[in-house]
Scaffold this motif. Structure first.
Motif, PDB file in Angstrom:
ATOM      1  N   SER A  83       3.187 -12.263  -2.954  1.00  0.00           N
ATOM      2  CA  SER A  83       2.695 -11.968  -1.613  1.00  0.00           C
ATOM      3  C   SER A  83       3.796 -11.917  -0.566  1.00  0.00           C
ATOM      4  N   SER A  84       4.955 -12.444  -0.881  1.00  0.00           N
ATOM      5  CA  SER A  84       6.059 -12.404   0.076  1.00  0.00           C
ATOM      6  C   SER A  84       7.377 -12.562  -0.650  1.00  0.00           C
ATOM      7  N   MET A  85       8.106 -11.466  -0.770  1.00  0.00           N
ATOM      8  CA  MET A  85       9.428 -11.532  -1.379  1.00  0.00           C
ATOM      9  C   MET A  85      10.371 -12.365  -0.510  1.00  0.00           C
ATOM     10  N   ALA A  86      10.196 -12.295   0.818  1.00  0.00           N
ATOM     11  CA  ALA A  86      11.060 -13.056   1.718  1.00  0.00           C
ATOM     12  C   ALA A  86      10.843 -14.556   1.546  1.00  0.00           C
ATOM     13  N   LEU A  87       9.587 -14.988   1.442  1.00  0.00           N
ATOM     14  CA  LEU A  87       9.297 -16.402   1.213  1.00  0.00           C
ATOM     15  C   LEU A  87       9.847 -16.844  -0.133  1.00  0.00           C
ATOM     16  N   LEU A 211      19.436  -4.792   1.670  1.00  0.00           N
ATOM     17  CA  LEU A 211      19.476  -4.483   3.093  1.00  0.00           C
ATOM     18  C   LEU A 211      19.464  -2.982   3.353  1.00  0.00           C
ATOM     19  N   TYR A 212      20.191  -2.222   2.543  1.00  0.00           N
ATOM     20  CA  TYR A 212      20.413  -0.805   2.861  1.00  0.00           C
ATOM     21  C   TYR A 212      19.615   0.156   1.989  1.00  0.00           C
ATOM     22  N   SER A 213      18.812  -0.361   1.067  1.00  0.00           N
ATOM     23  CA  SER A 213      17.990   0.535   0.263  1.00  0.00           C
ATOM     24  C   SER A 213      16.869   1.129   1.120  1.00  0.00           C
ATOM     25  N   PRO A 214      16.640   2.446   1.047  1.00  0.00           N
ATOM     26  CA  PRO A 214      15.591   3.075   1.862  1.00  0.00           C
ATOM     27  C   PRO A 214      14.191   2.932   1.263  1.00  0.00           C
ATOM     28  N   ARG A 215      14.074   2.336   0.079  1.00  0.00           N
ATOM     29  CA  ARG A 215      12.766   2.197  -0.562  1.00  0.00           C
ATOM     30  C   ARG A 215      12.669   0.833  -1.237  1.00  0.00           C
ATOM     31  N   VAL A 216      11.440   0.473  -1.571  1.00  0.00           N
ATOM     32  CA  VAL A 216      11.195  -0.787  -2.264  1.00  0.00           C
ATOM     33  C   VAL A 216      11.654  -0.653  -3.709  1.00  0.00           C
ATOM     34  N   LEU A 217      12.469  -1.579  -4.152  1.00  0.00           N
ATOM     35  CA  LEU A 217      13.092  -1.473  -5.467  1.00  0.00           C
ATOM     36  C   LEU A 217      12.252  -2.081  -6.586  1.00  0.00           C
ATOM     37  N   TYR A 218      11.335  -2.975  -6.243  1.00  0.00           N
ATOM     38  CA  TYR A 218      10.610  -3.734  -7.264  1.00  0.00           C
ATOM     39  C   TYR A 218       9.144  -3.316  -7.299  1.00  0.00           C
ATOM     40  N   PRO A 220       6.282  -4.506  -8.551  1.00  0.00           N
ATOM     41  CA  PRO A 220       5.161  -5.384  -8.164  1.00  0.00           C
ATOM     42  C   PRO A 220       4.973  -5.512  -6.659  1.00  0.00           C
ATOM     43  N   PHE A 221       6.001  -5.181  -5.862  1.00  0.00           N
ATOM     44  CA  PHE A 221       5.889  -5.330  -4.419  1.00  0.00           C
ATOM     45  C   PHE A 221       5.595  -4.015  -3.701  1.00  0.00           C
ATOM     46  N   VAL A 222       5.535  -2.899  -4.416  1.00  0.00           N
ATOM     47  CA  VAL A 222       5.410  -1.594  -3.764  1.00  0.00           C
ATOM     48  C   VAL A 222       4.127  -1.514  -2.932  1.00  0.00           C
ATOM     49  N   ASN A 223       3.004  -1.908  -3.512  1.00  0.00           N
ATOM     50  CA  ASN A 223       1.718  -1.830  -2.807  1.00  0.00           C
ATOM     51  C   ASN A 223       1.118  -3.220  -2.577  1.00  0.00           C
ATOM     52  N   ALA A 224       1.976  -4.236  -2.530  1.00  0.00           N
ATOM     53  CA  ALA A 224       1.484  -5.606  -2.387  1.00  0.00           C
ATOM     54  C   ALA A 224       1.032  -5.879  -0.953  1.00  0.00           C
ATOM     55  N   LEU A 225      -0.003  -6.718  -0.815  1.00  0.00           N
ATOM     56  CA  LEU A 225      -0.405  -7.226   0.488  1.00  0.00           C
ATOM     57  C   LEU A 225       0.530  -8.375   0.841  1.00  0.00           C
ATOM     58  N   CYS A 226       1.344  -8.172   1.869  1.00  0.00           N
ATOM     59  CA  CYS A 226       2.391  -9.134   2.196  1.00  0.00           C
ATOM     60  C   CYS A 226       1.949 -10.087   3.300  1.00  0.00           C
ATOM     61  N   LEU A 227       2.486 -11.277   3.259  1.00  0.00           N
ATOM     62  CA  LEU A 227       2.169 -12.276   4.270  1.00  0.00           C
ATOM     63  C   LEU A 227       2.695 -11.856   5.634  1.00  0.00           C
ATOM     64  N   TRP A 228       1.982 -12.317   6.672  1.00  0.00           N
ATOM     65  CA  TRP A 228       2.377 -12.139   8.069  1.00  0.00           C
ATOM     66  C   TRP A 228       2.527 -10.666   8.463  1.00  0.00           C
ATOM     67  N   ASN A 229       1.725  -9.795   7.834  1.00  0.00           N
ATOM     68  CA  ASN A 229       1.656  -8.376   8.196  1.00  0.00           C
ATOM     69  C   ASN A 229       2.994  -7.636   8.035  1.00  0.00           C
ATOM     70  N   PRO A 232       6.193  -4.084   2.531  1.00  0.00           N
ATOM     71  CA  PRO A 232       7.063  -4.408   1.387  1.00  0.00           C
ATOM     72  C   PRO A 232       8.536  -4.131   1.656  1.00  0.00           C
ATOM     73  N   LEU A 233       8.844  -3.025   2.374  1.00  0.00           N
ATOM     74  CA  LEU A 233      10.242  -2.722   2.670  1.00  0.00           C
ATOM     75  C   LEU A 233      10.835  -3.755   3.626  1.00  0.00           C
ATOM     76  N   GLN A 234      10.055  -4.173   4.618  1.00  0.00           N
ATOM     77  CA  GLN A 234      10.529  -5.218   5.524  1.00  0.00           C
ATOM     78  C   GLN A 234      10.789  -6.517   4.764  1.00  0.00           C
ATOM     79  N   ASN A 235       9.907  -6.841   3.829  1.00  0.00           N
ATOM     80  CA  ASN A 235      10.102  -8.034   3.010  1.00  0.00           C
ATOM     81  C   ASN A 235      11.417  -7.964   2.248  1.00  0.00           C
ATOM     82  N   GLN A 236      11.708  -6.803   1.679  1.00  0.00           N
ATOM     83  CA  GLN A 236      12.938  -6.633   0.904  1.00  0.00           C
ATOM     84  C   GLN A 236      14.165  -6.760   1.793  1.00  0.00           C
ATOM     85  N   GLN A 237      14.114  -6.150   2.978  1.00  0.00           N
ATOM     86  CA  GLN A 237      15.258  -6.209   3.882  1.00  0.00           C
ATOM     87  C   GLN A 237      15.471  -7.629   4.414  1.00  0.00           C
ATOM     88  N   ILE A 238      14.392  -8.324   4.753  1.00  0.00           N
ATOM     89  CA  ILE A 238      14.510  -9.710   5.200  1.00  0.00           C
ATOM     90  C   ILE A 238      15.077 -10.580   4.082  1.00  0.00           C
TER      91      ILE A 238
END
Length: 274
Positions: A83-87, A211-218, A220-229, A232-238
């Motif tokens: 649900s959150s790659m950043a967490l 940080l610099y990838s223009p797309r989600v690399l993983y 399982p996270f491509v269409n995941a419902l992420c925490l705190w709105n 997926p790309l923002q999660n990866q960059q964070i």
């Protein structure tokens, strides 16, 4: 206001994330190590020599690392991997860059070990800089390339196995850098500085890709419902920022050690011949 989705609260508070969630595979070893450390510390404090070798500040650092280890592995945050790659990356970086140095700094001075037999011989092999670097690099690279990480998430090993590997491999790295057992670690400050610099490169490389990838690399996270709105790309960059910032203290320490090494070389060159 929290919005549940599929049984998952997508806006958990810090108190929600720290809610107890027991994982026996990691809890039992943590409790055993904590109990053993406390017992040996109390024994050492009975004599003046023991108190000199094992000051209170070392025990306090170890206790802080031990508590952080419990909070990181035995909380509800450990169940939110998908649900959150950043967490998830925050947990891994705590296990790799915060908990290990605290535990290593808690080791008392003057531990008597023979590098040719028993535990001393085993530690002499495990704390070899090249072995530690190889293990650390393998963990960082294999589990962060898309194929390895995707397989880990799908097989549900990311929640337990990967944090354990991050912790153990990072303990090796920080033990080489901080050199708590000089009896079995003959490395100089210069070699430790070069080691720290090399050990920081794999993590910085992975963080830069995120940080610099223009797309989600993983996957399982491509269409995941992420925490705190977050998307997926923002999660990866964070996650990339988290990994990069977490690695800066170790990188700074490596530069300090290299600087001290260069200063010592300069002082030796300035000495008159014997």
């Amino acid at each position: 206001m929290s919005v549940p989705s599929g049984g998952i609260d997508l806006n958990p508070t810090l108190a929600d994330l720290l809610t107890l969630h027991v994982q026996p595979a990691l809890l039992l070893p943590t409790l055993v190590v904590g109990a053993w450390y406390g017992w040996r510390f109390m024994q050492a404090r009975r004599t003046p020599q023991g108190r000199a070798r094992w000051p209170l500040w070392r025990a306090a650092l170890f206790a802080l690392g031990w508590v952080l280890l419990l909070l990181t592995t035995q909380s509800r945050a450990a169940t939110l991997t998908q649900s959150s790659m950043a967490l998830y990356m925050t947990r891994l970086m705590l296990l790799a860059e915060v908990v290990p140095p605290l535990l290593v700094l808690g080791i008392p001075r003057g531990v008597a070990l023979d590098p040719r037999r028993g535990v001393g011989r085993v530690l002499n092999v495990l704390l070899d800089p090249w072995l530690a670097l190889a293990v650390w690099t393998a963990v960082i690279i294999f589990w962060n390339v898309p194929a390895g990480f995707n397989a880990s998430v799908v097989a549900n090993t990311a929640a337990a196995l990967l944090p354990g590997l991050y912790l153990l491999s990072s303990l090796l790295v920080w033990s080489v850098i901080l050199r708590p057992l000089p009896a079995v670690q003959p490395a100089t400050i210069g070699s430790r500085g070069w080691f720290g610099l090399l050990a920081a490169l794999p993590m910085m490389a992975v963080a830069s890709v995120w940080l610099y990838s223009p797309r989600v690399l993983y996957q399982p996270f491509v269409n995941a419902l992420c925490l705190w709105n977050l998307t997926p790309l923002q999660n990866q960059q964070i996650s990339g920022w988290i990994m990069m910032l977490a690695g800066l203290p170790a990188l700074a320490l490596a530069f300090i050690q290299l600087f001290q090494w260069l200063v010592s070389l300069t002082e030796q060159q300035d000495l008159p011949p014997a």
